[in-house]
Structure formats: C-alpha cells, structure tokens
Motif scaffolding. Structure first.
Motif, short mmCIF file in Angstrom:
data_model
loop_
_atom_site.label_atom_id
_atom_site.label_comp_id
_atom_site.label_asym_id
_atom_site.label_seq_id
_atom_site.Cartn_x
_atom_site.Cartn_y
_atom_site.Cartn_z
N ALA A 161 0.83 -1.21 0.00
CA ALA A 161 0.00 0.00 0.00
C ALA A 161 0.87 1.26 0.00
O ALA A 161 0.55 2.25 -0.66
N THR A 162 1.98 1.21 0.73
CA THR A 162 2.89 2.36 0.75
C THR A 162 3.50 2.58 -0.62
O THR A 162 3.64 3.73 -1.09
N ALA A 163 3.89 1.48 -1.28
CA ALA A 163 4.45 1.60 -2.64
C ALA A 163 3.40 2.18 -3.60
O ALA A 163 3.73 3.02 -4.45
N GLN A 164 2.15 1.72 -3.48
CA GLN A 164 1.09 2.25 -4.33
C GLN A 164 0.86 3.73 -4.06
O GLN A 164 0.64 4.52 -4.98
N ARG A 165 0.92 4.11 -2.78
CA ARG A 165 0.74 5.52 -2.44
C ARG A 165 1.86 6.36 -3.05
O ARG A 165 1.62 7.42 -3.64
N LYS A 166 3.09 5.88 -2.94
CA LYS A 166 4.21 6.60 -3.53
C LYS A 166 4.07 6.71 -5.04
O LYS A 166 4.36 7.76 -5.63
N GLY A 167 3.63 5.61 -5.65
CA GLY A 167 3.41 5.64 -7.09
C GLY A 167 2.33 6.63 -7.48
O GLY A 167 2.48 7.37 -8.47
N ALA A 168 1.24 6.64 -6.71
CA ALA A 168 0.15 7.57 -7.00
C ALA A 168 0.60 9.02 -6.80
O ALA A 168 0.27 9.91 -7.59
N GLU A 169 1.37 9.26 -5.73
CA GLU A 169 1.88 10.62 -5.48
C GLU A 169 2.83 11.06 -6.59
O GLU A 169 2.81 12.22 -7.03
N LYS A 170 3.66 10.12 -7.06
CA LYS A 170 4.58 10.46 -8.14
C LYS A 170 3.81 10.76 -9.43
O LYS A 170 4.14 11.70 -10.17
N ALA A 171 2.76 9.93 -9.70
CA ALA A 171 1.96 10.17 -10.90
C ALA A 171 1.28 11.53 -10.84
O ALA A 171 1.22 12.26 -11.83
N ALA A 172 0.78 11.91 -9.64
CA ALA A 172 0.16 13.22 -9.50
C ALA A 172 1.18 14.34 -9.66
O ALA A 172 0.90 15.38 -10.27
N LYS A 173 2.38 14.11 -9.13
CA LYS A 173 3.43 15.12 -9.25
C LYS A 173 3.91 15.26 -10.69
O LYS A 173 4.25 16.35 -11.15
N ASP A 174 3.93 14.14 -11.40
CA ASP A 174 4.42 14.15 -12.79
C ASP A 174 3.38 14.65 -13.77
O ASP A 174 3.69 14.81 -14.96
N PHE A 175 2.13 14.86 -13.31
CA PHE A 175 1.08 15.23 -14.24
C PHE A 175 1.41 16.54 -14.97
O PHE A 175 1.25 16.64 -16.19
N GLY A 176 1.85 17.55 -14.21
CA GLY A 176 2.15 18.84 -14.82
C GLY A 176 3.21 18.73 -15.91
O GLY A 176 2.98 19.16 -17.05
N PRO A 177 4.38 18.16 -15.59
CA PRO A 177 5.40 17.99 -16.64
C PRO A 177 4.92 17.13 -17.81
O PRO A 177 5.26 17.40 -18.96
N GLU A 178 4.13 16.09 -17.51
CA GLU A 178 3.63 15.24 -18.58
C GLU A 178 2.69 16.01 -19.50
O GLU A 178 2.73 15.86 -20.73
N LEU A 179 1.83 16.85 -18.90
CA LEU A 179 0.91 17.64 -19.71
C LEU A 179 1.69 18.64 -20.57
O LEU A 179 1.36 18.84 -21.76
N ALA A 180 2.71 19.26 -19.96
CA ALA A 180 3.53 20.20 -20.73
C ALA A 180 4.22 19.49 -21.89
O ALA A 180 4.28 20.00 -23.01
N ALA A 181 4.73 18.28 -21.60
CA ALA A 181 5.39 17.51 -22.66
C ALA A 181 4.40 17.11 -23.74
O ALA A 181 4.72 17.13 -24.94
N ALA A 182 3.17 16.75 -23.33
CA ALA A 182 2.14 16.39 -24.31
C ALA A 182 1.77 17.57 -25.18
O ALA A 182 1.60 17.44 -26.40
N ASN A 183 1.65 18.75 -24.58
CA ASN A 183 1.35 19.96 -25.36
C ASN A 183 2.48 20.27 -26.34
O ASN A 183 2.24 20.64 -27.50
N LYS A 184 3.71 20.09 -25.86
CA LYS A 184 4.86 20.33 -26.73
C LYS A 184 4.89 19.32 -27.87
O LYS A 184 5.12 19.68 -29.04
N GLU A 185 4.61 18.08 -27.52
CA GLU A 185 4.58 17.03 -28.55
C GLU A 185 3.44 17.27 -29.54
O GLU A 185 3.59 17.04 -30.74
#
Length: 414
Positions: free
Chosen positions: A320-344
């Motif tokens: 559960a801790t690993a899943q929480r960390k993964g979910a937190e990382k995914a939420a943190k990475d959303f902004g950069p991923e969206l920016a990368a998607a817009n750039k792409e």
C-alpha cells in the motif's frame, strides 16, 4: 506495420526496380515536334535550371522519413520522385505514373500516421482535467489504504504480543505440571523399586539362606538388605543365625528368622499401600500434564498464526505504501507530462501541416502539364499602297523648295 492502401505496392515494386535502371529514358515520353522557329529560339536561349528541384528534394526526404516501410523500398521509391515529376503529366511514361502512385501512397500513409498521432495527443490534452482529478483521487485512495493497513498492522502486533504472552504462560504451566509430576511420581517409583527389591530378596537369597548355609549367599543377602531399613541388631543377629547350619539353629535363631519374616512382610505391605494410595494422584498429575501440553500446543499454534498475520500485514502495508508513492509520483508528474504532451502536440501539428503541404506540392507537380509554346513575335506591318502614291507628288513638290533653301544658306551674308 501494414499500411492501408498499399496492397499493390509489392507487385509494383519489381516493375519499379526494373524501370529504375533506365529511368531518365523511360519516365519521359518522346517530346512532340515544335515549330522550327520555336526550336531555334529555345536553342539560342539555352537550358534553364529546373525551379522545382528543392520541391523534389523535400518530397523525396518525406518519403524516406516515412515509418512502417522497408528502408530499401523507401529509398527506391524516393529515387523516382525527381525523374518522375520532372516530366509533365502529358509526356510522362506509364512506369513513372506507377512510381508516383507509390510515392503518393507512402506520403498519404505518413500523413495518416501523423494525423492519428495528433488525434491521440489532442484527446490526451483534452482529457487532462479528468486525468488530473483521477490521479488526485488515486492519491487520496492510496493514503486511505495506507492508513487502513497501518491499523491492521498495529492490531496484528498487539495480537502477536498477546499470543506470545499466552504461549509463554502455557509453556510455564506445562513445565510446572511436568515438575510436579516428576516430584510426585518419584516417591511412587521409589516405592515400586523398593517393593520389587524386597520381593526379590525375600523370595530369593533370604528363602535359600533359611534352608542352607553358604557364606557367599549370606554375604549377598546382607548386602542386598542394606537399603531396606531393617533394625541393625536384627541384621547382626541374622548374620550370626544364618552362618550356622540349618540343623544347629536354636530357639533364638528361629526368633530372628521370624522377626525377619515380619520385617519383609511389613515393608512389602507398606510399599504396596503407598503405591495403591499414590495411583490416583499419579493419574491426576499425568492428566494435568496432558492438559497443559494441549493448552501449550494451542497457544503455540495461535502464536504462529499471529506471526503469519503480522507478516501478511507488514507485506500489505508495504504494498500500500508503494502504491501511495506511485500515485503521489503520478500526481506530481502530471504537470510535466501535460507540458510535454502539449509540446509534442505542437510538434506533431507542425509535422502534419508539413505533410499536408508536401502532399499538396506533390499533387500540384504531378498534375502539371506541358505549358503551350510562346506565341511568335508579330512582323512589322507594310505601309498601305495609296499612302505611298500620295506621298510621291508631295515629295516632288517639296524638292525645289528644299534646293532653294540650301542655296540661300550657302550665300555670304552682306
């Protein structure tokens, strides 16, 4: 990958390979004869550079950059672009049309691929709000799961601590029961051993010594009777009595023998009574040990189960801790991923525009025809005949006047 619309490409490719050996000669049909005047004019002006060379190069580069095709085929198809498009449509060879058809299919496939990529990126960007909300919800759910698993782990730890305590108490109770059993049974064991020895000596050496005289037998009897606790004076008298032959023993000797008989009988009876009275207590102690053993086994099994529950709870919390960390990382990475998607998306949209422009340029060059020859330059018009006739008398009349004027000019001024 298989690209739609290229079903005939494999069958045309061998023809293209054969044709490309003499492309400069095959892809352009023999030009039609032009008027001699025009040919002469063209020859005088000389050949001009093809203004579409850069367009041919861009189209060929787009063909070679297409995905999903064998590199050898793309290279071959790209090599037909220039020689195929240089000839206008009306003088283009049939092989050239087939080759240009392949070029068009490759360009359309490349455009479709980029268009699909753009559509996917547009969908991704359009769904960004939902994706962001989903990732934030996943973080909340993961945090709640960690909290719940932590509570389960705490409960498992408490359960194991209680199981350890109960198991330790059960083991201690079993040990106490076994100690009590051992202590209680020692008296009975001693009584049983004493009874067995008494009966063995009474029915063995003592019975024989009463009927005969044997120094070794007497010595064995006296040694074996030392632990029976008989009266010392009686045993001393017995040694004197049994040292005599049986026929020489008197009244005192008979009294000693009778006292020994009574001592043996009394000791054996006492041992039998002790054993008889001790059996219920022995059985009770044995039952107590058995019950304590069962209880200790149950508590030990409960302790093992509690340990297994603790291990499972620790594993669940770790996951559960690993899943929480993964979910937190995914939420943190959303902004950069969206920016990368817009750039792409921006790059893909630009690429799509370039593909469309390349296709349009290709279509324009493919459909162009030979321009009509330039119109011949008009010859100077001859003056009308009547005008010439009218001008002749007038010229004749003007001739004397002109002569007079020349003569006047030649005279000296006074």
């Amino acid at each position: 990958r298989e690209v739609p619309g290229l079903k005939n490409l494999g069958s045309v490719l061998p023809i293209a390979r054969h044709a490309c050996r003499d492309l400069p000669h095959l892809l352009i049909m023999a030009p039609m004869k032009r008027p001699a005047a025009a040919s002469g004019a063209t020859a005088k002006k000389g050949r001009t550079a093809d203004p579409n060379l850069e367009k041919y190069r861009q189209i060929a580069a787009a063909v070679q950059a297409a995905d999903g095709f064998p590199g050898e085929m793309l290279k071959l198809v790209a090599s037909t672009v220039k020689v195929g498009l240089q000839a206008p449509k009306d003088v283009r060879h049939g092989y050239a049309e087939q080759c240009l058809g392949m070029v068009q299919e490759v360009l359309k496939a490349a455009e479709a691929s980029v268009r699909e990529k753009v559509a996917g990126l547009e969908s991704k960007v359009a769904a960004s709000d939902e994706e962001k909300a989903a990732r934030e919800a996943a973080v909340g759910a993961a945090v709640g799961e960690v909290t719940q698993k932590t509570e389960v782990l705490d409960a498992a730890k408490a359960k194991l601590a209680a199981a350890n305590d109960e198991s330790a108490k059960a083991k201690a109770a079993l040990q106490a029961a076994e100690t009590e059993q051992k202590a209680g049974d020692e008296a009975l064991v001693a009584a049983a051993d004493r009874k067995a020895k008494l009966e063995a000596v009474f029915g063995g050496d003592y019975a024989l010594i009463k009927e005969t005289t044997d120094a070794k037998l007497l010595k064995s009897f006296l040694r074996g009777s030392q632990d029976f606790g008989f009266d010392a004076q009686l045993m001393s008298a017995a040694e004197s009595t049994f040292a005599k032959p049986a026929g020489e023993r008197g009244m005192f000797d008979n009294l000693v023998t009778k006292e020994l008989d009574i001592a043996f009988s009394t000791s054996i009876a006492a041992a039998e009574e002790l054993l008889s009275q001790g059996e219920p207590a022995k059985a009770e102690r044995a039952a107590k040990v058995d019950a304590a053993g069962v209880e200790a086994g149950v508590k030990a099994e409960a302790e093992v189960a509690a340990k297994e529950e603790l291990i499972a709870a620790q594993k669940a919390l770790s996951e559960a801790t690993a899943q929480r960390k993964g979910a937190e990382k995914a939420a943190k990475d959303f902004g950069p991923e969206l920016a990368a998607a817009n750039k792409e998306l921006s790059a893909a949209s630009k690429e799509l525009i370039e593909c469309e422009a390349t296709l349009a340029t290709f279509a324009e060059l493919r459909e162009r025809t030979t321009p009509p020859p330039p119109a011949p330059e008009p010859e100077p018009e001859a003056p009308p005949a009547e005008a010439e006739e009218e001008a002749a008398p007038e010229d004749a009349a003007m001739a004397p006047a002109a002569g007079e004027a020349e003569a006047a000019a030649a005279e000296p001024v006074a």
